[in-house]
Design a protein around this motif. Structure first.
Motif: not given
Length: 93
Positions: A63-66, A72-82
């Motif tokens: 939830s927090l990553i999303d 726009n704190v995390f790039h979408k690929n970075t969020a998906a990778r995490k």
């Protein structure tokens, strides 16, 4: 110091955004550490309650990553990778 009104406003906006980014990044790191600690507990005990706790931590981390990705704190690929890395850790146990 800023030379005009718009520059001083940008300084305030940058400060606000920096604090928001720092909150999301540090909170995600903290939740990941808590999740990994809970996985270690689950590895040793193998009780369903510990797995439920780990799953709850994983959900809150997701939830927090999303939310960070949305702001726009995390790039979408970075969020998906995490998220992928965390779910893989839970599946391999």
């Amino acid at each position: 110091m800023a030379n005009n009104k718009s520059a001083s406003k940008r300084i305030l906006i940058n400060k606000r955004n920096r604090l928001q980014n720092r909150f999301y990044k540090s909170s995600v790191r903290t939740l990941i550490k808590l999740f990994q600690h809970q996985l270690e507990v689950y590895k040793t005990s193998q009780t369903p309650e510990d797995k439920i706790k780990a799953q709850a931590l994983l959900n809150s981390t997701y939830s927090l990553i999303d939310k960070g990705c949305k702001k726009n704190v995390f790039h979408k690929n970075t969020a998906a990778r995490k998220k992928s890395k965390l779910s893989l850790q839970l599946k391999t146990i």
